[in-house]
Design an enzyme around this catalytic site. Structure first.
Site, PDB file in Angstrom:
ATOM      1  N   TYR A   1       0.864  -1.175   0.000  1.00 25.44           N
ATOM      2  CA  TYR A   1       0.000   0.000   0.000  1.00 25.44           C
ATOM      3  C   TYR A   1       0.903   1.228   0.000  1.00 25.44           C
ATOM      4  O   TYR A   1       1.408   1.673   1.024  1.00 25.44           O
ATOM      5  CB  TYR A   1      -0.904  -0.020   1.240  1.00 25.44           C
ATOM      6  CG  TYR A   1      -1.738   1.222   1.436  1.00 25.44           C
ATOM      7  CD1 TYR A   1      -2.488   1.750   0.381  1.00 25.44           C
ATOM      8  CD2 TYR A   1      -1.803   1.872   2.663  1.00 25.44           C
ATOM      9  CE1 TYR A   1      -3.258   2.879   0.554  1.00 25.44           C
ATOM     10  CE2 TYR A   1      -2.571   3.003   2.841  1.00 25.44           C
ATOM     11  CZ  TYR A   1      -3.296   3.501   1.785  1.00 25.44           C
ATOM     12  OH  TYR A   1      -4.058   4.632   1.955  1.00 25.44           O
TER      13      TYR A   1
ATOM     14  N   ASP B   1      -2.352  -1.285  -3.804  1.00 28.46           N
ATOM     15  CA  ASP B   1      -2.752   0.081  -4.140  1.00 28.46           C
ATOM     16  C   ASP B   1      -1.475   0.883  -4.282  1.00 28.46           C
ATOM     17  O   ASP B   1      -0.838   1.216  -3.289  1.00 28.46           O
ATOM     18  CB  ASP B   1      -3.647   0.642  -3.031  1.00 28.46           C
ATOM     19  CG  ASP B   1      -4.009   2.104  -3.270  1.00 28.46           C
ATOM     20  OD1 ASP B   1      -3.625   2.645  -4.328  1.00 28.46           O
ATOM     21  OD2 ASP B   1      -4.672   2.697  -2.399  1.00 28.46           O
TER      22      ASP B   1
ATOM     23  N   HIS C   1     -12.277   2.024  -3.944  1.00 26.33           N
ATOM     24  CA  HIS C   1     -11.519   1.206  -4.899  1.00 26.33           C
ATOM     25  C   HIS C   1     -12.325  -0.040  -5.273  1.00 26.33           C
ATOM     26  O   HIS C   1     -13.158  -0.508  -4.501  1.00 26.33           O
ATOM     27  CB  HIS C   1     -10.207   0.729  -4.269  1.00 26.33           C
ATOM     28  CG  HIS C   1      -9.236   1.816  -3.954  1.00 26.33           C
ATOM     29  ND1 HIS C   1      -8.081   2.017  -4.668  1.00 26.33           N
ATOM     30  CD2 HIS C   1      -9.243   2.777  -2.988  1.00 26.33           C
ATOM     31  CE1 HIS C   1      -7.409   3.025  -4.155  1.00 26.33           C
ATOM     32  NE2 HIS C   1      -8.082   3.510  -3.134  1.00 26.33           N
TER      33      HIS C   1
END
Lengths: 260, 260
Positions: free
Chosen positions: A105, A147, A251
């Site tokens: 992330y 991500d 998302h």
DNA sequence: GCGAGTCCAG
DNA sequence: CTGGACTCGC
């Protein structure tokens, strides 16, 4: 084997849609980001009751937090803290066939794309720098997903021109991400299966009145693989309908199917 | 005519149970306390859709707030601010037959029952003092109802001894409430229909694991009437099941039926 | 415990 | 716009 990734924006708040996704898409492994929960409070039962018995988590108190849940045995490999700031932004495992799966992330980077006035932007670029160092030394079949908070291509955003000065699509970020990609010859599986200039987004802001109508999306979530692993990839999809489910994450999940 | 009172602890958050109560109990008039909403955001449609077209509100930004909703025409009478502190704790109306209905939310009074160390306790006693002055001058048939935040009788609390030093049941509060009652010869309709020493509670803390099992209740909500109006009262009930409904208020509704 | 406010991060 | 933490009042 089907491997998925999803920035879930609080795993506790998303029980219903996680369940729906796991039932519909049936990934073997799901990488989660922004779980926003300490390890003690992780909703283990939610995943176990759905057959995802193997759970590797790296959580923290308020922000960030990553996890990997699987219905195949997985072995924890590492939980890296590249910036030594105790932010839970990475967890790595080894799949049953020995392939490494790295779930990351990357920091969002704040509002202003200037490392002088906005330290968060500097932190993001520094984080990428540390990843580049690390990535260059990897020496086995690996999948890198999560991500990334960067939409590199023009067709990864709803308006290349309007986003050139918006964090996630600035030239410096795009260049830095390109260096990361080059550092281990990573194959971008999303664009391998859905080549540019096709529209491909994985995130739409909560702030839009009607996310689908305005469609101001960005491709912030990615799945990369070393060439040997990429050669085994047979399909890749993004799950846009999830953005319309009740209490959605901002998302959507992405998933790649591999022939192993 | 059936007149009810309920400390709803946020009228916006209670849409479902307010609807259920109005359908099941079918009061003609419902007095609400702790609406916790400014007048602009009051959920008018919720009540109109259920036939309660006549709505008189006195809200404020965060705390307190009172309202009266009715399916019979009501005329706003006054919105008193006895302590001139702009707290929305009262609204009065006139029923179609001319009887006055006064809806009041008496301050809770904080934790420590000592006006020196806890100004809120002093405010509560002062508030009662102002009400006594006002009540003594009333000169027409009147119903006085709401959350009084005082349980006067031994059988109004789960343990008289354990609550003697707990705000809501201290001797000074009970005495002051008695002076209020005497100031206009008010009839306590709750105890008129369900005489002491019968157990009669209208509030159970959220903190109890199982409110019904521990049953540590208090009668904080009351409906009083001047003698002429009390003579018309034919029934009074408290709605204990509401405390078990989904997302309950910590208070339950009370309701008196009048023969007019 | 529970609501509503505030702040922070996205 | 959203979630989580915090503070406040009850």
């Amino acid at each position: 084997m089907k491997i998925a990734s999803w920035n879930i924006n609080s795993v506790r708040f998303r029980a219903a849609i996680v369940e729906q996704f796991l039932k519909e898409a049936a990934p073997d492994v799901l990488c989660l980001q922004e779980t926003k929960v300490v390890d003690d409070d992780f909703p283990f039962e939610l995943f176990r009751s759905l057959g995802y018995d193997h759970i590797i988590i790296h959580g923290q108190r308020m922000h960030h937090g990553v996890a990997i849940v699987a219905r195949v045995p997985i072995a924890e490999d590492d939980r890296l803290d590249w910036q030594a700031n105790a932010e839970a932004r990475h967890v790595g495992i080894r799949l049953p066939n020995g392939v490494r799966l790295e779930n990351v992330y990357i920091p969002a980077g704040g509002d202003v794309p200037d490392r002088e006035v906005n330290p968060k932007f500097g932190q993001k670029l520094d984080f990428l720098g540390r990843m580049i160092e690390w990535s260059g030394k990897l020496d086995c079949p690996t999948i890198l997903t999560g991500d990334f908070n960067i939409a590199p291509l023009e067709s990864d955003v709803w308006s290349h021109k309007q986003l050139l000065d918006v964090v996630s699509h600035t030239p410096i970020e795009v260049e830095t991400l390109a260096r990361l990609q080059a550092s281990n010859d990573w194959v971008d599986l999303g664009r391998h299966f859905i080549p540019a200039p096709q529209r491909l987004y994985t995130w739409w802001s909560y702030r839009a009145k009607d996310w689908a109508a305005s469609d101001r999306g960005r491709r912030l979530d990615h799945m990369w693989a070393t060439r040997d692993v990429a050669d085994k990839a047979v399909a890749h999809q993004v799950f846009e309908p999830c953005r319309s489910w009740l209490k959605p994450s901002d998302h959507i999940p992405i998933m790649t199917e591999f022939d192993f």
